[in-house]
Write a protein that holds these residues in place. Structure first.
Motif, PDB file in Angstrom:
ATOM      1  N   GLU A  17       0.865  -1.173   0.000  1.00  0.00           N
ATOM      2  CA  GLU A  17       0.000   0.000   0.000  1.00  0.00           C
ATOM      3  C   GLU A  17       0.903   1.225   0.000  1.00  0.00           C
ATOM      4  O   GLU A  17       1.888   1.274   0.742  1.00  0.00           O
ATOM      5  CB  GLU A  17      -0.897   0.035   1.232  1.00  0.00           C
ATOM      6  CG  GLU A  17      -1.768   1.269   1.300  1.00  0.00           C
ATOM      7  CD  GLU A  17      -2.595   1.375   2.560  1.00  0.00           C
ATOM      8  OE1 GLU A  17      -3.137   2.478   2.800  1.00  0.00           O
ATOM      9  OE2 GLU A  17      -2.696   0.396   3.316  1.00  0.00           O
ATOM     10  N   LEU A  74      -3.397   0.075  -3.506  1.00  0.00           N
ATOM     11  CA  LEU A  74      -2.832  -1.242  -3.243  1.00  0.00           C
ATOM     12  C   LEU A  74      -2.131  -1.590  -4.546  1.00  0.00           C
ATOM     13  O   LEU A  74      -2.782  -1.729  -5.592  1.00  0.00           O
ATOM     14  CB  LEU A  74      -3.915  -2.268  -2.908  1.00  0.00           C
ATOM     15  CG  LEU A  74      -3.412  -3.675  -2.617  1.00  0.00           C
ATOM     16  CD1 LEU A  74      -2.462  -3.677  -1.412  1.00  0.00           C
ATOM     17  CD2 LEU A  74      -4.572  -4.621  -2.375  1.00  0.00           C
ATOM     18  N   THR A  93      -3.634  -3.580  -9.636  1.00  0.00           N
ATOM     19  CA  THR A  93      -3.480  -2.404  -8.780  1.00  0.00           C
ATOM     20  C   THR A  93      -4.805  -1.661  -8.724  1.00  0.00           C
ATOM     21  O   THR A  93      -5.531  -1.593  -9.712  1.00  0.00           O
ATOM     22  CB  THR A  93      -2.372  -1.488  -9.347  1.00  0.00           C
ATOM     23  OG1 THR A  93      -1.142  -2.178  -9.243  1.00  0.00           O
ATOM     24  CG2 THR A  93      -2.289  -0.160  -8.607  1.00  0.00           C
ATOM     25  N   ILE A  96      -6.909   2.234  -2.806  1.00  0.00           N
ATOM     26  CA  ILE A  96      -7.023   1.512  -1.539  1.00  0.00           C
ATOM     27  C   ILE A  96      -8.482   1.397  -1.103  1.00  0.00           C
ATOM     28  O   ILE A  96      -8.888   0.385  -0.529  1.00  0.00           O
ATOM     29  CB  ILE A  96      -6.124   2.146  -0.446  1.00  0.00           C
ATOM     30  CG1 ILE A  96      -5.854   1.142   0.671  1.00  0.00           C
ATOM     31  CG2 ILE A  96      -6.698   3.443   0.056  1.00  0.00           C
ATOM     32  CD1 ILE A  96      -5.017  -0.042   0.270  1.00  0.00           C
ATOM     33  N   LEU A 103      -7.495  -6.736   0.610  1.00  0.00           N
ATOM     34  CA  LEU A 103      -6.882  -6.553   1.924  1.00  0.00           C
ATOM     35  C   LEU A 103      -7.316  -7.646   2.894  1.00  0.00           C
ATOM     36  O   LEU A 103      -6.513  -8.121   3.703  1.00  0.00           O
ATOM     37  CB  LEU A 103      -7.220  -5.173   2.487  1.00  0.00           C
ATOM     38  CG  LEU A 103      -6.595  -4.001   1.725  1.00  0.00           C
ATOM     39  CD1 LEU A 103      -7.207  -2.683   2.176  1.00  0.00           C
ATOM     40  CD2 LEU A 103      -5.090  -3.995   1.883  1.00  0.00           C
TER      41      LEU A 103
END
Length: 157
Positions: A17, A74, A93, A96, A103
């Protein structure tokens, strides 16, 4: 072709991250494109330190990822033969805020920023603190080997 999160996690050589601090023309590699400077806050694999530079194509038509300064991502990265970190539209990618499922699959990171920003995330201005080291890996290997040897001895006896 779109990968599942599990496939992307397994395939990525770097997974972390980070917040974009700068985007510029890439003049350091033959690939050209854009150089993206990222302040790292959490690491699952493949990067060390508090800052990394990723290379991506200059536009989405060439599969360049549209990183924006100030945004957190991320990042799923891959290494070139020269060791440069590359990211593309196909690398999985994502921002976030859109990475909740990823995650959850990733679990606890192997390294985190040692300070937090206003939003509770690492501010990227400090060094990442590695959790795993080669010495720990070697120790774990030795311990596992000892347990296996002991179990085998007990079976023979």
């Amino acid at each position: 072709m779109r990968q599942s999160p599990e496939e992307a996690i397994a395939a990525a050589e770097a997974l972390f991250e980070a917040t974009v601090t700068a985007v510029s023309d890439n003049t350091k590699t033959d690939f050209r494109g854009r150089a993206v400077t990222l302040a790292v806050s959490r690491v699952w694999k493949g990067v060390e330190g508090s800052q990394v530079t990723a290379i991506t194509a200059s536009n989405s038509a060439a599969c360049g990822y549209p990183f924006e300064v100030g945004e957190s991502y991320l990042v799923y990265g891959y290494r070139s033969r020269a060791g440069d970190l590359h990211v593309s539209l196909c690398s999985h990618t994502k921002r976030i805020d859109d990475a909740k499922a990823d995650l959850k699959l990733l679990g606890k990171p192997k390294a985190t920023s040692t300070t937090k920003g206003k939003d509770g995330r690492g501010d990227g201005g400090c060094a990442a603190t590695p959790v795993g080291t080669p010495a720990r890996s070697a120790l774990a290997f030795v311990l596992i080997a000892l347990v296996i040897a002991r179990v085998r001895r007990q079976r023979v006896a």
